[in-house]
Design a protein around this motif. Structure first.
Motif, PDB file in Angstrom:
ATOM      1  N   ALA A  52       0.819  -1.212   0.000  1.00 28.87           N
ATOM      2  CA  ALA A  52       0.000   0.000   0.000  1.00 28.87           C
ATOM      3  C   ALA A  52       0.852   1.261   0.000  1.00 28.87           C
ATOM      4  O   ALA A  52       0.316   2.367   0.127  1.00 28.87           O
ATOM      5  CB  ALA A  52      -0.923   0.005   1.224  1.00 28.87           C
ATOM      6  N   GLY A  53       2.166   1.113  -0.159  1.00 25.95           N
ATOM      7  CA  GLY A  53       3.065   2.265  -0.144  1.00 25.95           C
ATOM      8  C   GLY A  53       3.442   2.701  -1.543  1.00 25.95           C
ATOM      9  O   GLY A  53       2.616   2.724  -2.452  1.00 25.95           O
ATOM     10  N   GLY A  54       4.712   3.053  -1.719  1.00 23.49           N
ATOM     11  CA  GLY A  54       5.158   3.536  -3.019  1.00 23.49           C
ATOM     12  C   GLY A  54       6.619   3.232  -3.239  1.00 23.49           C
ATOM     13  O   GLY A  54       7.378   2.974  -2.289  1.00 23.49           O
ATOM     14  N   PHE A  55       7.037   3.271  -4.494  1.00 17.84           N
ATOM     15  CA  PHE A  55       8.431   2.999  -4.849  1.00 17.84           C
ATOM     16  C   PHE A  55       9.263   4.273  -4.748  1.00 17.84           C
ATOM     17  O   PHE A  55       8.777   5.381  -5.014  1.00 17.84           O
ATOM     18  CB  PHE A  55       8.514   2.452  -6.270  1.00 17.84           C
ATOM     19  CG  PHE A  55       8.013   1.048  -6.409  1.00 17.84           C
ATOM     20  CD1 PHE A  55       8.837  -0.032  -6.111  1.00 17.84           C
ATOM     21  CD2 PHE A  55       6.712   0.790  -6.834  1.00 17.84           C
ATOM     22  CE1 PHE A  55       8.379  -1.331  -6.242  1.00 17.84           C
ATOM     23  CE2 PHE A  55       6.244  -0.499  -6.965  1.00 17.84           C
ATOM     24  CZ  PHE A  55       7.075  -1.570  -6.671  1.00 17.84           C
TER      25      PHE A  55
ATOM     26  N   GLU B  69      16.743   8.966  -4.858  1.00 15.91           N
ATOM     27  CA  GLU B  69      15.917   9.602  -3.835  1.00 15.91           C
ATOM     28  C   GLU B  69      16.235   9.084  -2.430  1.00 15.91           C
ATOM     29  O   GLU B  69      15.446   9.273  -1.505  1.00 15.91           O
ATOM     30  CB  GLU B  69      14.430   9.360  -4.129  1.00 15.91           C
ATOM     31  CG  GLU B  69      13.960   9.944  -5.449  1.00 15.91           C
ATOM     32  CD  GLU B  69      12.515   9.609  -5.741  1.00 15.91           C
ATOM     33  OE1 GLU B  69      11.704  10.546  -5.902  1.00 15.91           O
ATOM     34  OE2 GLU B  69      12.177   8.411  -5.808  1.00 15.91           O
ATOM     35  N   LEU B  70      17.387   8.446  -2.263  1.00 18.64           N
ATOM     36  CA  LEU B  70      17.702   7.797  -0.995  1.00 18.64           C
ATOM     37  C   LEU B  70      18.006   8.772   0.133  1.00 18.64           C
ATOM     38  O   LEU B  70      18.076   8.360   1.300  1.00 18.64           O
ATOM     39  CB  LEU B  70      18.890   6.843  -1.168  1.00 18.64           C
ATOM     40  CG  LEU B  70      18.668   5.655  -2.110  1.00 18.64           C
ATOM     41  CD1 LEU B  70      19.880   4.731  -2.087  1.00 18.64           C
ATOM     42  CD2 LEU B  70      17.405   4.887  -1.750  1.00 18.64           C
ATOM     43  N   ASP B  71      18.188  10.038  -0.169  1.00 17.69           N
ATOM     44  CA  ASP B  71      18.445  11.012   0.897  1.00 17.69           C
ATOM     45  C   ASP B  71      17.148  11.529   1.525  1.00 17.69           C
ATOM     46  O   ASP B  71      17.161  12.516   2.262  1.00 17.69           O
ATOM     47  CB  ASP B  71      19.276  12.180   0.358  1.00 17.69           C
ATOM     48  CG  ASP B  71      20.698  11.740   0.025  1.00 17.69           C
ATOM     49  OD1 ASP B  71      21.273  10.960   0.820  1.00 17.69           O
ATOM     50  OD2 ASP B  71      21.220  12.133  -1.036  1.00 17.69           O
ATOM     51  N   LEU B  72      16.056  10.855   1.262  1.00 25.46           N
ATOM     52  CA  LEU B  72      14.775  11.190   1.875  1.00 25.46           C
ATOM     53  C   LEU B  72      14.848  10.992   3.382  1.00 25.46           C
ATOM     54  O   LEU B  72      15.136   9.884   3.855  1.00 25.46           O
ATOM     55  CB  LEU B  72      13.681  10.280   1.291  1.00 25.46           C
ATOM     56  CG  LEU B  72      12.309  10.340   1.961  1.00 25.46           C
ATOM     57  CD1 LEU B  72      11.628  11.671   1.671  1.00 25.46           C
ATOM     58  CD2 LEU B  72      11.442   9.168   1.510  1.00 25.46           C
ATOM     59  N   PRO B  73      14.589  12.029   4.188  1.00 24.89           N
ATOM     60  CA  PRO B  73      14.545  11.850   5.645  1.00 24.89           C
ATOM     61  C   PRO B  73      13.345  10.985   6.022  1.00 24.89           C
ATOM     62  O   PRO B  73      12.239  11.187   5.517  1.00 24.89           O
ATOM     63  CB  PRO B  73      14.398  13.273   6.181  1.00 24.89           C
ATOM     64  CG  PRO B  73      14.856  14.162   5.064  1.00 24.89           C
ATOM     65  CD  PRO B  73      14.459  13.451   3.808  1.00 24.89           C
TER      66      PRO B  73
ATOM     67  N   GLU C 291       6.482  13.775   8.081  1.00 26.84           N
ATOM     68  CA  GLU C 291       6.275  14.986   7.299  1.00 26.84           C
ATOM     69  C   GLU C 291       7.076  14.976   5.998  1.00 26.84           C
ATOM     70  O   GLU C 291       6.588  15.408   4.944  1.00 26.84           O
ATOM     71  CB  GLU C 291       6.612  16.234   8.129  1.00 26.84           C
ATOM     72  CG  GLU C 291       8.044  16.318   8.646  1.00 26.84           C
ATOM     73  CD  GLU C 291       8.264  15.646   9.999  1.00 26.84           C
ATOM     74  OE1 GLU C 291       9.257  15.954  10.668  1.00 26.84           O
ATOM     75  OE2 GLU C 291       7.431  14.774  10.369  1.00 26.84           O
ATOM     76  N   ASP C 292       8.312  14.456   6.029  1.00 30.07           N
ATOM     77  CA  ASP C 292       9.118  14.432   4.811  1.00 30.07           C
ATOM     78  C   ASP C 292       8.595  13.404   3.809  1.00 30.07           C
ATOM     79  O   ASP C 292       8.604  13.648   2.597  1.00 30.07           O
ATOM     80  CB  ASP C 292      10.575  14.139   5.143  1.00 30.07           C
ATOM     81  CG  ASP C 292      11.266  15.328   5.784  1.00 30.07           C
ATOM     82  OD1 ASP C 292      11.395  16.359   5.121  1.00 30.07           O
ATOM     83  OD2 ASP C 292      11.646  15.229   6.965  1.00 30.07           O
ATOM     84  N   ALA C 293       8.137  12.266   4.317  1.00 31.91           N
ATOM     85  CA  ALA C 293       7.559  11.268   3.422  1.00 31.91           C
ATOM     86  C   ALA C 293       6.302  11.815   2.752  1.00 31.91           C
ATOM     87  O   ALA C 293       6.084  11.645   1.554  1.00 31.91           O
ATOM     88  CB  ALA C 293       7.237   9.991   4.194  1.00 31.91           C
ATOM     89  N   ARG C 294       5.498  12.520   3.529  1.00 37.24           N
ATOM     90  CA  ARG C 294       4.267  13.104   2.983  1.00 37.24           C
ATOM     91  C   ARG C 294       4.603  14.145   1.915  1.00 37.24           C
ATOM     92  O   ARG C 294       3.980  14.186   0.850  1.00 37.24           O
ATOM     93  CB  ARG C 294       3.449  13.718   4.114  1.00 37.24           C
ATOM     94  CG  ARG C 294       2.028  14.109   3.749  1.00 37.24           C
ATOM     95  CD  ARG C 294       1.300  14.676   4.956  1.00 37.24           C
ATOM     96  NE  ARG C 294       1.286  13.743   6.079  1.00 37.24           N
ATOM     97  CZ  ARG C 294       1.868  13.975   7.251  1.00 37.24           C
ATOM     98  NH1 ARG C 294       2.532  15.102   7.466  1.00 37.24           N
ATOM     99  NH2 ARG C 294       1.795  13.077   8.212  1.00 37.24           N
ATOM    100  N   ALA C 295       5.593  14.979   2.202  1.00 37.73           N
ATOM    101  CA  ALA C 295       5.977  16.018   1.236  1.00 37.73           C
ATOM    102  C   ALA C 295       6.533  15.419  -0.047  1.00 37.73           C
ATOM    103  O   ALA C 295       6.385  15.993  -1.132  1.00 37.73           O
ATOM    104  CB  ALA C 295       7.006  16.954   1.868  1.00 37.73           C
TER     105      ALA C 295
ATOM    106  N   PRO D 145      -1.013   9.540  -0.438  1.00 39.17           N
ATOM    107  CA  PRO D 145      -2.156   8.679  -0.165  1.00 39.17           C
ATOM    108  C   PRO D 145      -3.157   9.395   0.740  1.00 39.17           C
ATOM    109  O   PRO D 145      -2.767  10.108   1.661  1.00 39.17           O
ATOM    110  CB  PRO D 145      -1.533   7.474   0.567  1.00 39.17           C
ATOM    111  CG  PRO D 145      -0.076   7.556   0.329  1.00 39.17           C
ATOM    112  CD  PRO D 145       0.253   8.969   0.017  1.00 39.17           C
ATOM    113  N   VAL D 146      -4.419   9.161   0.494  1.00 37.54           N
ATOM    114  CA  VAL D 146      -5.430   9.818   1.312  1.00 37.54           C
ATOM    115  C   VAL D 146      -5.777   9.016   2.551  1.00 37.54           C
ATOM    116  O   VAL D 146      -6.402   9.514   3.468  1.00 37.54           O
ATOM    117  CB  VAL D 146      -6.712  10.079   0.490  1.00 37.54           C
ATOM    118  CG1 VAL D 146      -6.439  11.036  -0.634  1.00 37.54           C
ATOM    119  CG2 VAL D 146      -7.295   8.776  -0.062  1.00 37.54           C
ATOM    120  N   ARG D 147      -5.415   7.747   2.555  1.00 42.11           N
ATOM    121  CA  ARG D 147      -5.694   6.898   3.701  1.00 42.11           C
ATOM    122  C   ARG D 147      -4.535   5.919   3.874  1.00 42.11           C
ATOM    123  O   ARG D 147      -3.679   5.809   3.016  1.00 42.11           O
ATOM    124  CB  ARG D 147      -6.984   6.096   3.511  1.00 42.11           C
ATOM    125  CG  ARG D 147      -8.251   6.936   3.488  1.00 42.11           C
ATOM    126  CD  ARG D 147      -8.577   7.499   4.875  1.00 42.11           C
ATOM    127  NE  ARG D 147      -9.889   8.114   4.871  1.00 42.11           N
ATOM    128  CZ  ARG D 147     -10.137   9.354   4.498  1.00 42.11           C
ATOM    129  NH1 ARG D 147      -9.150  10.122   4.065  1.00 42.11           N
ATOM    130  NH2 ARG D 147     -11.364   9.854   4.537  1.00 42.11           N
TER     131      ARG D 147
END
Length: 631
Positions: free
Chosen positions: A488-491, A496-500, A504-508, A622-624
């Motif tokens: 239910a997540g994403g690739f 993009e490995l420097d994603l904190p 909040e950062d995942a949402r952004a 994702p909305v849910r």
């Protein structure tokens, strides 16, 4: 109630199994003698004793519980681990899901099929020959929750003393030997120690995992010597309101994916005048690639008992239910032992630790193979003896939850943080992590990574740092993608490995941490096959209650399969339309997130065709959350 039965008669073994299960069930004062909520335990009892549930057994259960047979049949047929047709007492469940698919699962299944024949029922729809003690049937299984040791299989043997054995990592010779001979005596001891699932074990900086692999999980005294139950004593000393305030000030949020503030949830339930109140610990982590809650239950079960007692105290609940997924035999045994010992020593039961007015009991309810039961309201229906289908909200669980009463639902990892808050204080707890994502997070690393397992890192570490901690991909291989948050997540792309790793950062970034899945996929993995398995998973696991999900998951699977073969623009447009409809109009998180990973594979990875959005554009958030992320 005027009940009508067909006259089917249960065997003596079936009757004895049902009667023993109902006699052993806890009975609350004032509760009716015949309780629908005991339907699931009764079905498990027959399945464990005989290997399938006959019409006679089902009618015996219905007579005992005063239920309409049609209603009970609908419940029994809802769960994948129950069989309503004859089959051998010995059944082998071979995982076909994401982590296993990336680490040799296809070859393992081929070896099993060559030796035992086709999986499941025959081509004519009949089950395999159930005659003879040595008969065995094997089945394709969704994720078994031991992804750090993939590929995996679960061998189940029905009988007077039912037994189960997990094979992980499973090799064809060992699996076939077990299938022919049955589970080994003391099968739990045959499993690798849970310490092997925690590569960081013994690290003094660990919090949630600090006892796993270090302290004997079967010993209450060892748990006490390592600081156990001090948080419960403090909670009882400072009172309910202060406990809720501490949890709120600590910034603790749900760790299943929804990230709802825990203190707010507890306060809302505690404020309800309707009684009794209930606590439900969601341990049905069925998201492919998730296994952190299993590790906590196997490696630190007393911490879960203590956490549930604190949460029950804060919410004004007198009873807690741990809803455990059916494929976790060792977690079941460890936790039931911890509950019994805690009750014997006064940490559960009447007047917990001498606190007058606080009585708290824990009951374990075992699921039976339904991903949707990770959704918080589907859990209520399952416990109550109905099909595990989600309910429409509002009303919300804190108002009308289990048995129509105010209920708090949290998952295992969320609750395991609570003793840390009370031991350290809210301010000290909140110093770790970020302002919006406080504390540490457990991540489940699996796939083509050198050191798979459960990792604990403070919120704010990057995905690159996490992968480095796990050793990265094997030598000579190249990273292709990371599936973050599970099916239910994403690739996430290699650039993009420097994603904190914060909420909040995942949402952004247009993705989600979900339940903590980090599935690593190198250049040896067939990515289209992984994507097809995700679509197949949602098609199989949809409960079918609402049209957008029931039809949408089928159309998504069909269109994706055509795209893999022919890559037609019309199918791509159809796929996007179906995905958006599911996201916008499905009742629960399963349908609302069934399109997430597929969309990210198309837009982020450019899989199955040209990228249709700029490479830097984020996938819509994702909305849910998925079913397992509701708490």
């Amino acid at each position: 109630m005027d009940l009508h039965f067909s006259g089917a008669v249960a065997t003596r073994a079936e009757q004895d199994a049902v009667d023993a299960a109902l006699a052993a069930a806890p009975h609350e004062p004032g509760a009716p003698a015949h309780r629908r909520d005991l339907l699931l335990p009764a079905l498990h009892a027959v399945q464990n004793r005989v290997g399938w549930i006959s019409s006679g057994a089902l009618e015996h259960i219905c007579r005992r519980l005063e239920l309409p047979p049609a209603s009970a049949y609908g419940v029994a047929g809802f769960y994948a681990l129950f069989s309503l047709r004859p089959r051998p007492a010995r059944v082998l469940h071979v995982c076909t899901d994401l982590a296993c698919a990336a680490t040799g699962g296809r070859e393992l299944r081929s070896a099993v099929e060559n030796a035992l024949g086709p999986a499941g029922p025959g081509a004519d729809g009949s089950d395999a020959d159930a005659a003879g003690e040595d008969a065995v049937q094997w089945l394709h299984s969704p994720c078994l929750g031991v992804c750090e040791r993939a590929p995996a299989a679960l061998l189940v043997q029905a009988g007077e003393v039912a037994s189960e054995q997990v094979f992980a990592p499973a090799t064809a010779p060992a699996l076939l030997r077990g299938a022919r001979l049955g589970p080994e005596p003391g099968a739990e001891a045959a499993e690798p120690p849970v310490a092997g699932s925690v590569p960081q074990r013994g690290d003094p900086g660990l919090r949630l995992l600090r006892r796993v692999g270090v302290v004997d999980p079967t010993s209450l005294e060892a748990y006490r010597a390592a600081g156990g139950f001090t948080a419960l004593r403090r909670a009882l000393a400072i009172g309910r309101a202060a406990v809720v305030r501490e949890v709120t000030d600590a910034g603790l949020t749900g760790r299943g994916g929804a990230a709802f503030p825990t203190g707010r949830k507890w306060a809302a339930a505690a404020a309800q005048s309707d009684t009794p109140h209930y606590l439900v610990c969601n341990a049905d982590e069925s998201e492919p690639g998730t296994f952190k809650d299993r590790v906590l239950l196997e490696g630190d079960p007393y911490a879960v008992v203590e956490s549930m007692a604190i949460a029950g105290f804060a919410a004004g609940a007198g009873r807690g239910y741990l809803y455990l997924r059916g494929e976790y035999p060792r977690a079941l045994h460890r936790f039931e032992h911890a509950v019994a010992e805690s009750r014997r020593r006064g940490y559960l039961g009447r007047s917990v630790l001498g606190r007058a007015g606080f009585d708290f009991e824990i009951e374990v309810r075992r699921g039976a193979g339904a991903y949707i039961c990770g959704e918080e309201t589907a859990i209520f229906n399952s416990i109550e003896g109905f099909r595990g289908e989600p309910r429409t909200k509002p009303p919300f669980p804190v108002e009308q939850g289990l048995f129509g009463k105010p209920t708090v639902v949290n998952n295992v990892e969320t609750l395991a943080n609570v003793p840390l808050v009370l031991e350290r204080g809210a301010a000290e707890y909140a110093r770790t992590g970020t302002a919006q994502s406080t504390g540490t997070k457990l991540f489940c690393l699996s796939g083509t990574v050198r050191r798979p397992g459960v990792y604990e890192v403070p919120f704010g570490r990057t995905l690159r740092e996490l992968l480095t901690l796990a050793g990265g991909v094997p030598e000579g291989r190249e990273l292709r993608a990371v599936l973050l948050g599970g099916a239910a997540g994403g690739f996430v792309r290699p650039d993009e490995l420097d994603l904190p790793l914060t909420l909040e950062d995942a949402r952004a970034a247009g993705t989600t941490l979900g339940s903590g899945v980090v599935l690593v996929l190198d250049d040896s993995v067939d990515l289209p096959a992984i994507l097809l398995r995700i679509a197949e998973f949602f098609r199989e696991e949809s409960c079918g209650q609402c049209v957008p999900c029931r039809i949408g998951t089928v159309r998504q699977d069909e269109a994706l399969r055509r795209l893999v073969r022919h890559r037609q623009p019309d199918d791509l447009r159809l796929l996007r339309e179906v995905g958006q409809v599911m996201r916008d109009s499905s009742i629960c998180g399963l349908g609302q997130t069934a399109w997430n990973a597929v969309e990210s594979a198309l837009d982020r990875l450019g899989l199955l065709g040209p990228v249709t959005v700029p490479a830097t554009a984020p996938v819509p958030a994702p909305v849910r959350t998925a079913p397992g992320g509701a708490a």
